[in-house]
Scaffold this active site. Structure first.
Site, PDB file in Angstrom:
ATOM      1  N   ASP A  38       0.970  -1.146   0.280  1.00 47.39           N
ATOM      2  CA  ASP A  38       0.011   0.294   0.045  1.00 47.39           C
ATOM      3  C   ASP A  38       1.123   1.497   0.032  1.00 47.39           C
ATOM      4  O   ASP A  38       1.578   1.812   1.104  1.00 47.39           O
ATOM      5  CB  ASP A  38      -0.773  -0.365   1.445  1.00 47.39           C
ATOM      6  CG  ASP A  38      -2.073  -1.154   1.347  1.00 47.39           C
ATOM      7  OD1 ASP A  38      -3.366  -0.323   0.732  1.00 47.39           O
ATOM      8  OD2 ASP A  38      -2.140  -2.455   2.088  1.00 47.39           O
ATOM      9  N   ARG A  83       3.864   2.520   3.140  1.00 53.68           N
ATOM     10  CA  ARG A  83       4.670   1.515   4.013  1.00 53.68           C
ATOM     11  C   ARG A  83       6.726   2.005   3.758  1.00 53.68           C
ATOM     12  O   ARG A  83       6.946   1.729   4.449  1.00 53.68           O
ATOM     13  CB  ARG A  83       4.482   0.272   2.771  1.00 53.68           C
ATOM     14  CG  ARG A  83       2.637   0.140   3.230  1.00 53.68           C
ATOM     15  CD  ARG A  83       2.429  -0.275   4.452  1.00 53.68           C
ATOM     16  NE  ARG A  83       1.305  -0.630   4.206  1.00 53.68           N
ATOM     17  CZ  ARG A  83      -0.140   0.444   4.779  1.00 53.68           C
ATOM     18  NH1 ARG A  83       0.421   1.218   5.292  1.00 53.68           N
ATOM     19  NH2 ARG A  83      -1.802  -0.565   5.095  1.00 53.68           N
ATOM     20  N   ARG A 133      -7.665  10.706   1.532  1.00 56.03           N
ATOM     21  CA  ARG A 133      -7.065   9.666   0.959  1.00 56.03           C
ATOM     22  C   ARG A 133      -8.151   9.525  -0.429  1.00 56.03           C
ATOM     23  O   ARG A 133      -7.833   9.259  -1.693  1.00 56.03           O
ATOM     24  CB  ARG A 133      -7.242   7.901   1.725  1.00 56.03           C
ATOM     25  CG  ARG A 133      -6.411   7.724   3.056  1.00 56.03           C
ATOM     26  CD  ARG A 133      -6.625   6.715   3.611  1.00 56.03           C
ATOM     27  NE  ARG A 133      -6.244   5.543   2.918  1.00 56.03           N
ATOM     28  CZ  ARG A 133      -7.263   3.995   2.933  1.00 56.03           C
ATOM     29  NH1 ARG A 133      -7.771   4.605   4.262  1.00 56.03           N
ATOM     30  NH2 ARG A 133      -6.723   3.637   2.489  1.00 56.03           N
ATOM     31  N   LYS A 181      -8.979   1.551  -5.622  1.00 55.07           N
ATOM     32  CA  LYS A 181      -9.931   0.172  -4.785  1.00 55.07           C
ATOM     33  C   LYS A 181     -10.895   1.708  -4.042  1.00 55.07           C
ATOM     34  O   LYS A 181     -10.691   2.735  -4.222  1.00 55.07           O
ATOM     35  CB  LYS A 181      -8.795   0.347  -3.070  1.00 55.07           C
ATOM     36  CG  LYS A 181      -7.959   1.120  -2.617  1.00 55.07           C
ATOM     37  CD  LYS A 181      -7.404   0.747  -2.286  1.00 55.07           C
ATOM     38  CE  LYS A 181      -6.186   1.511  -1.459  1.00 55.07           C
ATOM     39  NZ  LYS A 181      -5.146   0.832  -0.496  1.00 55.07           N
ATOM     40  N   HIS A 182     -11.994   1.330  -3.327  1.00 53.14           N
ATOM     41  CA  HIS A 182     -12.236   0.178  -2.769  1.00 53.14           C
ATOM     42  C   HIS A 182     -13.785   0.332  -3.343  1.00 53.14           C
ATOM     43  O   HIS A 182     -15.047   0.773  -3.221  1.00 53.14           O
ATOM     44  CB  HIS A 182     -12.938  -0.029  -0.904  1.00 53.14           C
ATOM     45  CG  HIS A 182     -11.450   0.363  -0.430  1.00 53.14           C
ATOM     46  ND1 HIS A 182     -11.210   1.761  -0.087  1.00 53.14           N
ATOM     47  CD2 HIS A 182     -10.450  -0.290  -0.209  1.00 53.14           C
ATOM     48  CE1 HIS A 182     -10.089   1.747   0.352  1.00 53.14           C
ATOM     49  NE2 HIS A 182      -8.929   0.945   0.422  1.00 53.14           N
ATOM     50  N   HIS A 240     -12.352  -1.514   9.311  1.00 50.77           N
ATOM     51  CA  HIS A 240     -11.075  -2.487   9.883  1.00 50.77           C
ATOM     52  C   HIS A 240     -11.679  -2.984  11.521  1.00 50.77           C
ATOM     53  O   HIS A 240     -11.534  -4.255  11.949  1.00 50.77           O
ATOM     54  CB  HIS A 240      -9.972  -1.298  10.588  1.00 50.77           C
ATOM     55  CG  HIS A 240      -9.258  -1.172   9.303  1.00 50.77           C
ATOM     56  ND1 HIS A 240      -9.346   0.017   8.280  1.00 50.77           N
ATOM     57  CD2 HIS A 240      -7.776  -1.879   8.351  1.00 50.77           C
ATOM     58  CE1 HIS A 240      -7.752  -0.003   6.972  1.00 50.77           C
ATOM     59  NE2 HIS A 240      -8.080  -1.227   7.864  1.00 50.77           N
ATOM     60  N   ASP A 253     -10.490  -6.719   0.194  1.00 51.07           N
ATOM     61  CA  ASP A 253      -8.549  -5.535   1.515  1.00 51.07           C
ATOM     62  C   ASP A 253      -8.806  -6.961   2.282  1.00 51.07           C
ATOM     63  O   ASP A 253      -9.588  -8.227   1.693  1.00 51.07           O
ATOM     64  CB  ASP A 253     -10.753  -5.162   0.885  1.00 51.07           C
ATOM     65  CG  ASP A 253      -9.072  -3.756   2.516  1.00 51.07           C
ATOM     66  OD1 ASP A 253      -7.451  -4.338   2.523  1.00 51.07           O
ATOM     67  OD2 ASP A 253      -9.660  -3.008   2.497  1.00 51.07           O
TER      68      ASP A 253
END
Length: 483
Positions: free
Chosen positions: A60, A68, A130, A160-161, A173, A244
Site C-alpha cells: 500500500d 509503507r 485518502r 480501491k475500494h 477495519h 481487502d
C-alpha cells in the site's frame, strides 16, 4: 496457493514463507513492519523472488498518510486530497509516476493504490483525505491520471475500494460499513472513478468490505452480484480482483478466514489478501486447505479457481512485459528526482484563509507548536508519524512542539512571547479537538491554525489547510509560514 496474498512478520522472509513460495504461493503483501529503508526493501523483495520469480509482491503506497516504504519518515508525496484540490492531472500523473519509480526500484509488482472512492461523507473515518475529493468527476479524472502515471512506470495499480467506500461512517477495519443509497446514486456518484480506472487499463481492483443494500444483502467482498454482475458484466472489467484484508472486522466478525476466502472466490475475487498471518504460517495453509476442500466438495467450481489463478498469472505476465517501461522511467532525464516534485505538489494543495483585519504572518522566531490529533485510521501504518513541529524546526531552530491528546489540557500558550501555531487533524470530526481549538484561539487570537485533515470552519488569525498529513505537506505549510 496461487490466489493468496498474505503478509508476514519480520524484515526477512521467514521459513514458512519460503516453503509456501516453493509450494506455489501467488503473492505477498508488505507492510511497514517488513521495511526498514529502500535498500533493505529491494533486498527483501529479491529474497522473496529468489524463492519464486513470478510471485506478486504488493504494497500500500498511496502517498500522503498511507505509506509503507516511508512509514518511518512520512511520505515524500502529498496524498490524494491535496492532489484533488490542486486539480492538475499532469501533476497527479507525475507524482504517481515517481511513486511507481520508487516501487519499481524495490522490485514491487503491485501497488494497492489509488483510492478511487468519492469521499461523499465528511464524517468518513477511514477514507477522508485518502480520496481525491467529494466530486465524482474530479475523482474520476485524477484516478485515471494516477493509474496512467504509476503503470507508465511499469508497476501495476489497484483501484480501491469497489464499489465505493466514500459514503460511510464506519471504519471497515473495525465493523461492517453500510452504504444506504439508491442504485442511481451509486451509478452517478461512486462508480465514475472505477469506470475511469477501467478505461485507464488498471491491472487490479480491490473490493471493499461494504454492505450496499441497493446491490445485495451480503458484503461486496462476498457478493457475486457486485463482483461478477456489476464489475465484470456491467462495467466490463477483465483484470484481477483482490479482496481487502480478510482479518478486518467488517467480514471477520461473520465468518472464519477460510470461509471468507471461499465465498470471495465464489463471488468473483481472484486474489485473497490476508494482512496478518500466524508466526508459523499455519493460517495461510489453513486458507489453502479451505479452498481445496471447497473444490472437492463441489462448493467452489474448479473452473472458477482456475479462472482466478489465470488472472493472477496475467498480472504477473503484464509486469514482466513492463521491463522496458521501468527502465525508461528510471532513466528519464525529464523526471529528475532532485526537483522536489512532492513539495511543489503539496504546496499546490495548500489553501489559506486570513481573518478580517489580520495580516499574513511570516514566522521569523521559533514558535510554540501545539499538535492535536486523534488516533489515526488503522489503514495508516506509520512507525513515526510526521510532526509539524519537526518541519518548522528545520526552518526555525528552537521551535518547541507539544502534543495534546484527548482528555489533556492545553499548555500555557504565553510561553515567553513565542508565536503560536495550533496543528489539528480532522477537527470537524472530533468535539474534543474543536473545544481545545476554540480555547486556544480565545487565549491567543493571533494563533495560526494548520488543519492537516479535512478542513472545517476556519479558525485563528490565519487558517492553513494542507489537505493531508504527510511529511511533505507539513514541509509545504512550514515553508509558507516562514517565507
Amino acid at each position: 496457493m496461487s490466489v493468496l496474498q498474505p503478509g508476514f512478520d519480520g524484515t526477512e522472509p521467514p521459513d514458512w514463507l519460503r516453503r509456501a513460495l516453493a509450494d506455489g504461493l501467488g503473492g505477498v503483501v508488505l507492510f511497514a513492519r517488513n521495511l526498514a529503508g529502500h535498500g533493505q526493501a529491494a533486498g527483501l523483495v529479491a529474497a522473496i523472488r529468489g524463492e519464486s520469480p513470478g510471485v506478486i509482491v504488493a504494497v500500500d503506497e498511496e502517498g500522503g498518510a498511507v505509506t509503507r516504504l516511508e512509514a518511518r519518515t512520512g511520505s515524500s508525496w502529498p496524498g490524494n486530497r491535496a492532489l484533488g484540490v490542486a486539480d492538475d492531472v499532469g501533476v497527479t500523473t507525475r507524482v504517481a509516476r515517481r511513486i511507481g519509480r520508487l516501487l519499481a526500484g524495490a522490485g514491487i509488482t503491485l501497488d494497492y493504490a489509488p483510492v478511487a472512492d468519492v469521499n461523499a461523507n465528511p464524517d468518513n473515518p477511514v477514507i477522508g483525505v485518502r480520496s481525491f475529493g467529494p466530486d465524482p468527476h474530479l475523482a474520476a479524472r485524477h484516478t485515471e491520471a494516477w493509474i496512467r502515471g504509476l503503470q507508465g512506470a511499469g508497476v501495476a495499480a489497484c483501484a480501491k475500494h469497489f464499489p465505493g467506500h466514500g459514503d460511510t461512517v464506519t471504519d471497515s477495519h473495525l465493523a461492517l460499513p453500510t452504504v444506504n443509497v439508491s442504485r442511481e446514486v451509486l451509478e452517478e456518484r461512486d462508480l465514475p472513478p472505477f469506470r475511469a480506472a477501467i478505461r485507464a487499463g488498471v491491472q487490479a481492483i480491490m473490493c471493499g468490505h461494504l454492505l450496499v443494500p441497493a446491490l445485495d444483502e451480503v458484503p461486496a467482498t462476498l457478493s457475486r452480484t457486485v463482483l461478477t454482475g456489476l464489475l465484470r458484466e456491467e462495467l466490463g472489467y477483465r483484470g484481477m480482483v483482490v479482496t481487502d484484508a480478510i482479518e478486518m472486522r467488517a467480514v471477520a466478525a461473520y465468518h472464519e478466514p477460510g470461509e471468507i476466502a471461499v465465498r470471495a472466490l465464489l463471488a468473483g475475487a481472484d486474489a485473497v489478501c490476508a494482512g496478518v498471518s500466524a508466526p508459523d504460517g499455519s493460517s495461510v495453509y489453513a486458507l489453502r486447505d479451505a479452498i481445496v476442500s471447497a473444490v472437492r466438495e463441489g462448493r467452489l467450481p474448479e473452473e472458477r479457481l482456475a479462472e482466478a489463478a489465470g488472472r493472477v498469472r496475467s498480472l504477473v505476465e503484464w509486469h514482466a512485459g513492463q521491463a522496458p517501461a521501468r527502465a525508461a522511467a528510471a532513466a528519464d532525464p525529464a523526471d529528475d528526482p532532485e526537483d522536489d516534485l512532492g513539495l511543489t505538489a503539496a504546496e499546490a494543495g495548500l489553501r489559506v484563509t486570513i481573518a478580517a483585519g489580520a495580516a499574513r504572518p511570516v514566522l521569523v522566531r521559533a514558535p510554540l507548536v501545539v499538535e492535536m490529533s486523534a488516533r489515526t485510521s488503522q489503514a495508516v501504518d506509520a512507525v513515526a508519524p510526521p510532526g509539524f513541529a519537526g518541519a518548522l524546526a528545520e526552518l526555525l531552530p528552537g521551535t518547541r512542539g507539544i502534543s495534546v491528546r484527548a482528555g489533556e489540557p492545553l499548555p500555557d500558550l504565553g510561553d515567553h512571547g513565542r508565536p503560536v501555531v495550533v496543528v489539528v487533524q480532522d477537527a470537524a470530526r472530533y468535539a474534543w479537538i474543536r473545544d481545545l481549538l476554540d480555547e486556544a484561539v480565545r487565549a491567543r487570537p493571533d494563533a495560526v491554525v494548520v488543519e492537516m485533515g479535512l478542513p472545517g470552519p476556519p479558525a485563528g488569525a490565519v487558517y492553513l489547510a494542507t489537505h493531508g498529513n504527510s511529511r511533505v505537506s507539513a514541509r509545504a505549510a512550514a515553508r509558507w509560514l516562514t517565507s
